[in-house]
Design a protein around this motif. Structure first.
Motif, PDB file in Angstrom:
ATOM      1  N   TRP A   1      19.288  -8.549  -9.464  1.00  0.00           N
ATOM      2  CA  TRP A   1      18.451  -7.379  -9.737  1.00  0.00           C
ATOM      3  C   TRP A   1      19.237  -6.096  -9.508  1.00  0.00           C
ATOM      4  O   TRP A   1      19.181  -5.160 -10.305  1.00  0.00           O
ATOM      5  CB  TRP A   1      17.222  -7.435  -8.837  1.00  0.00           C
ATOM      6  CG  TRP A   1      16.151  -6.437  -9.109  1.00  0.00           C
ATOM      7  CD1 TRP A   1      15.227  -6.465 -10.133  1.00  0.00           C
ATOM      8  CD2 TRP A   1      15.842  -5.273  -8.340  1.00  0.00           C
ATOM      9  NE1 TRP A   1      14.376  -5.398 -10.031  1.00  0.00           N
ATOM     10  CE2 TRP A   1      14.729  -4.641  -8.935  1.00  0.00           C
ATOM     11  CE3 TRP A   1      16.379  -4.702  -7.190  1.00  0.00           C
ATOM     12  CZ2 TRP A   1      14.155  -3.482  -8.432  1.00  0.00           C
ATOM     13  CZ3 TRP A   1      15.816  -3.543  -6.686  1.00  0.00           C
ATOM     14  CH2 TRP A   1      14.719  -2.943  -7.302  1.00  0.00           C
TER      15      TRP A   1
ATOM     16  N   GLY B   1      18.709  -3.649 -16.802  1.00  0.00           N
ATOM     17  CA  GLY B   1      17.372  -4.077 -16.385  1.00  0.00           C
ATOM     18  C   GLY B   1      16.351  -3.904 -17.500  1.00  0.00           C
ATOM     19  O   GLY B   1      16.550  -3.125 -18.436  1.00  0.00           O
TER      20      GLY B   1
ATOM     21  N   ASP C   1      11.172 -11.144 -12.022  1.00  0.00           N
ATOM     22  CA  ASP C   1      12.004 -10.072 -12.560  1.00  0.00           C
ATOM     23  C   ASP C   1      13.460 -10.521 -12.528  1.00  0.00           C
ATOM     24  O   ASP C   1      14.197 -10.346 -13.499  1.00  0.00           O
ATOM     25  CB  ASP C   1      11.795  -8.808 -11.728  1.00  0.00           C
ATOM     26  CG  ASP C   1      12.496  -7.592 -12.289  1.00  0.00           C
ATOM     27  OD1 ASP C   1      13.492  -7.737 -13.009  1.00  0.00           O
ATOM     28  OD2 ASP C   1      12.051  -6.467 -11.986  1.00  0.00           O
ATOM     29  N   SER C   2      13.881 -11.095 -11.415  1.00  0.00           N
ATOM     30  CA  SER C   2      15.261 -11.560 -11.262  1.00  0.00           C
ATOM     31  C   SER C   2      15.279 -12.702 -10.251  1.00  0.00           C
ATOM     32  O   SER C   2      14.602 -12.625  -9.227  1.00  0.00           O
ATOM     33  CB  SER C   2      16.145 -10.416 -10.786  1.00  0.00           C
ATOM     34  OG  SER C   2      17.488 -10.792 -10.783  1.00  0.00           O
TER      35      SER C   2
ATOM     36  N   ALA D   1      21.805  -5.604 -12.273  1.00  0.00           N
ATOM     37  CA  ALA D   1      21.163  -5.097 -13.496  1.00  0.00           C
ATOM     38  C   ALA D   1      20.947  -3.588 -13.397  1.00  0.00           C
ATOM     39  O   ALA D   1      21.135  -2.863 -14.383  1.00  0.00           O
ATOM     40  CB  ALA D   1      19.839  -5.822 -13.740  1.00  0.00           C
ATOM     41  N   TRP D   2      20.562  -3.100 -12.217  1.00  0.00           N
ATOM     42  CA  TRP D   2      20.389  -1.655 -12.047  1.00  0.00           C
ATOM     43  C   TRP D   2      21.724  -0.931 -12.174  1.00  0.00           C
ATOM     44  O   TRP D   2      21.855   0.041 -12.923  1.00  0.00           O
ATOM     45  CB  TRP D   2      19.738  -1.340 -10.696  1.00  0.00           C
ATOM     46  CG  TRP D   2      19.697   0.124 -10.407  1.00  0.00           C
ATOM     47  CD1 TRP D   2      19.046   1.084 -11.138  1.00  0.00           C
ATOM     48  CD2 TRP D   2      20.338   0.809  -9.329  1.00  0.00           C
ATOM     49  NE1 TRP D   2      19.239   2.326 -10.572  1.00  0.00           N
ATOM     50  CE2 TRP D   2      20.036   2.181  -9.458  1.00  0.00           C
ATOM     51  CE3 TRP D   2      21.138   0.404  -8.269  1.00  0.00           C
ATOM     52  CZ2 TRP D   2      20.493   3.141  -8.562  1.00  0.00           C
ATOM     53  CZ3 TRP D   2      21.591   1.354  -7.373  1.00  0.00           C
ATOM     54  CH2 TRP D   2      21.271   2.705  -7.532  1.00  0.00           C
TER      55      TRP D   2
END
Length: 189
Positions: free
Chosen positions: A152, A161, A145-146, A155-156
């Motif tokens: 991560w 994301g 995912d990251s 991105a949120w």
């Protein structure tokens, strides 16, 4: 202020202003004793950034979609806590060798439909993996995912994301280390 401290401040700001599904409020952070108990139960230390999230922001209840799982206690939605889920996944993997759960891969957030965001606690940057078992093939159920937990979280906070409506078509690379790590996990028992 360090880059990590800046990121934690941004995450804390967003955590205070948004609630994931099933959470009515942001839980208090865990104390050092709770972190120590969690790490003892897991048999490994949490990456520093992940530990800081629990120690300084909250015991779950923030983050993308359903939010981070609490460390040791069940959240309001009834989903098992991260440590409980990890231990259950490891036990299940020992009983069903077709679906091994790699050692050190801690589920931190449930996406629904048996999917989890997981942190590889043994990787240098705390790689975030997506476990997506719905295709029915364990070898094709793990994705990166990251590359780092920090990315991560950015991105949120930034709304970039893959789970964001405008980014649903983003493709994730398979986690190439799955079979190697799963084999090591089986040998450890």
């Amino acid at each position: 202020m360090t880059e990590s401290e800046q990121l934690l401040a941004r995450v804390a700001d967003k955590a205070r202003s948004t609630r994931p599904w099933g959470w009515t409020s942001l839980p208090e952070p865990v104390d050092a004793a709770t972190l120590t108990r969690a790490e003892a139960a897991l048999g490994f230390r949490l990456p520093p950034l992940l530990a800081d999230l629990y120690l300084h922001i909250g015991d779950g209840g923030f983050g993308p979609e359903y939010g981070l799982l609490p460390l040791l206690d069940s959240p309001p939605a009834g989903e098992p806590a991260a440590v409980v889920q990890y231990l259950a996944n490891r036990k299940s993997g020992r009983k069903d060798p077709d679906w091994p759960w790699p050692e050190g891969v801690l589920p931190i957030s449930h996406w629904g439909c048996a999917m989890y965001a997981c942190v590889d606690c043994h990787s240098p940057g705390a790689t975030v993996l997506l476990f997506e078992p719905n295709g029915g093939d364990c070898d094709h159920s793990w994705f990166v995912d990251s590359v780092t937990l920090a990315d991560w979280l950015r991105a949120w906070v930034d709304g970039t994301g893959w789970y964001e409506e405008m980014n649903e078509e983003l493709e994730m690379a398979p986690w190439g280390e799955f079979r190697i790590r799963a084999a090591r996990s089986v040998q450890a028992f």
